[in-house]
Design a protein around this motif. Sequence first.
Motif, PDB file in Angstrom:
ATOM      1  N   TRP A   2       0.901  -1.222  -0.112  1.00  0.00           N
ATOM      2  CA  TRP A   2       0.032   0.307  -0.041  1.00  0.00           C
ATOM      3  C   TRP A   2       0.879   1.377   0.080  1.00  0.00           C
ATOM      4  O   TRP A   2       2.120   1.232   0.194  1.00  0.00           O
ATOM      5  CB  TRP A   2      -1.063   0.103   1.316  1.00  0.00           C
ATOM      6  N   LEU A   5      -0.220   3.866   5.050  1.00  0.00           N
ATOM      7  CA  LEU A   5      -1.203   3.022   6.298  1.00  0.00           C
ATOM      8  C   LEU A   5      -1.370   3.700   7.448  1.00  0.00           C
ATOM      9  O   LEU A   5      -0.283   4.071   8.189  1.00  0.00           O
ATOM     10  CB  LEU A   5      -0.232   1.590   6.497  1.00  0.00           C
ATOM     11  N   THR A   7      -2.144   3.841  11.343  1.00  0.00           N
ATOM     12  CA  THR A   7      -2.407   2.674  12.368  1.00  0.00           C
ATOM     13  C   THR A   7      -2.923   3.452  13.646  1.00  0.00           C
ATOM     14  O   THR A   7      -2.730   4.556  13.811  1.00  0.00           O
ATOM     15  CB  THR A   7      -0.827   1.985  12.726  1.00  0.00           C
ATOM     16  N   ALA A  16      -5.777   1.584   5.155  1.00  0.00           N
ATOM     17  CA  ALA A  16      -4.758   1.466   4.205  1.00  0.00           C
ATOM     18  C   ALA A  16      -5.124   2.387   2.974  1.00  0.00           C
ATOM     19  O   ALA A  16      -6.352   2.202   2.506  1.00  0.00           O
ATOM     20  CB  ALA A  16      -4.235   0.221   3.852  1.00  0.00           C
ATOM     21  N   ALA A  33       3.288  -1.090   3.882  1.00  0.00           N
ATOM     22  CA  ALA A  33       2.985   0.233   3.066  1.00  0.00           C
ATOM     23  C   ALA A  33       4.207   1.007   3.029  1.00  0.00           C
ATOM     24  O   ALA A  33       5.200   0.882   4.010  1.00  0.00           O
ATOM     25  CB  ALA A  33       1.960   0.946   3.811  1.00  0.00           C
ATOM     26  N   VAL A  36       3.946   4.909   6.912  1.00  0.00           N
ATOM     27  CA  VAL A  36       3.126   4.485   7.994  1.00  0.00           C
ATOM     28  C   VAL A  36       3.127   5.640   8.764  1.00  0.00           C
ATOM     29  O   VAL A  36       3.926   6.363   9.284  1.00  0.00           O
ATOM     30  CB  VAL A  36       3.603   3.248   8.752  1.00  0.00           C
TER      31      VAL A  36
END
Length: 372
Positions: A2, A5, A7, A16, A33, A36
């Motif tokens: 991806w 992302l 989180t 994502a 990804a 992040v």
Amino acid sequence: MWDLLITDAVGGTAIALEGDRIAYVGKEPSQRAAEVLSVEGRLVTPGLVDCHTHLVFGGDRSGEWERRLAGASYEEIAAGGGGIRSTVQATRAATDDELLTGAVRRAAALAAGGVTTIEVKSGYGLDLETELRMLRTARRIPEHVPVDVVTTFLGAHTVPPEFDGDADGYIRFVCDTVLPAVASEGLATAVDGFCERIAFTSEQIDQVFTTATALGLRVKLHADQLSDSGGAALAARHRALSADHLEHASAEGIAAMAAAGTIAVLLPGAAYVLREERVPPVDALRAAGVPIAIATDCNPGTSPLVSMLLAMHLACTRFGLTVDEAIAGATDHAAHALGLHGPMAERPAEIVYWLGANPVHAVIKRGKVVTS
Ligand code: NIG
Ligand code: FE
């Protein structure tokens, strides 16, 4: 892999992104990804959409606001040649750079409060050159602020001085000269009007909307703000994207909006600044199933407001919306009020109609999201 992302959103959720599309929402995934971003337990919402602003204008009207504090009414000031007309004078006199600088400053304030899409209306030029200048200026805002801009032509805002006493003549000029120029330059996606005893009659707006529709443009309306002018029903008759303000909308108008799929855009900033005690008919809109959106109506006269979060707050405290309604009103419903919607299936036929496209957003099997 991806692109991004997110989180640790609230509840331990991850989101994502692939390009500008959401590719996954769910528990922390194992897939990687390129970038992040941990949001450390915060809430993630869609970008806010301000679906009704008059962001491009010259001058300000703080002096007029002081007169209102001393007792003058908005309508009295308008009847005396002030109000919208005084901003028309200042806008015509402003250079392109001056117009852009002010609009960018206001757009930056909106963006800082979470706004990612802004609708911007013309309507302070009211001559061919200045109306086009306003729309071109609005389109340049994204060069300076990371927002999408959607432009609306509001030629039928008020009668300009050169057409004094000849509102019909001005409407003919809008329909025959300005609207075709706006359409041929592709400068607006919708056409707005001000249907009110201090502005235009429903017959006059009817002509503007008929011309707009023939040119392939959608319509929306400043409707029933100061009095019941039949605005909600008029908007519905033309399958308007939205009818805005609505403090004085009638039961028939609301029923017509529901049948036409017209969104109700509530503008609590204008009601607050005008100290309007009458609230829009929120219960009737809910009962009829009319989706409610919220916007700032940012303008120099009735709503010098540059915060969608404050508009949402006022919609709850003054108009009685719930928090969930305010969030939907500033995101999904506001996007629909601009004719924007994601690539989702809205009709069952769309699932079967496309050859080879994948309309699946998420598959939930036995209570579990198994694919996205
Ligand atoms: O949405 N109602 C008409 N238009 C604006 C006010 C514009 C002005 O006063 O400059 C509104 O409130
Ligand atoms: Fe407005």
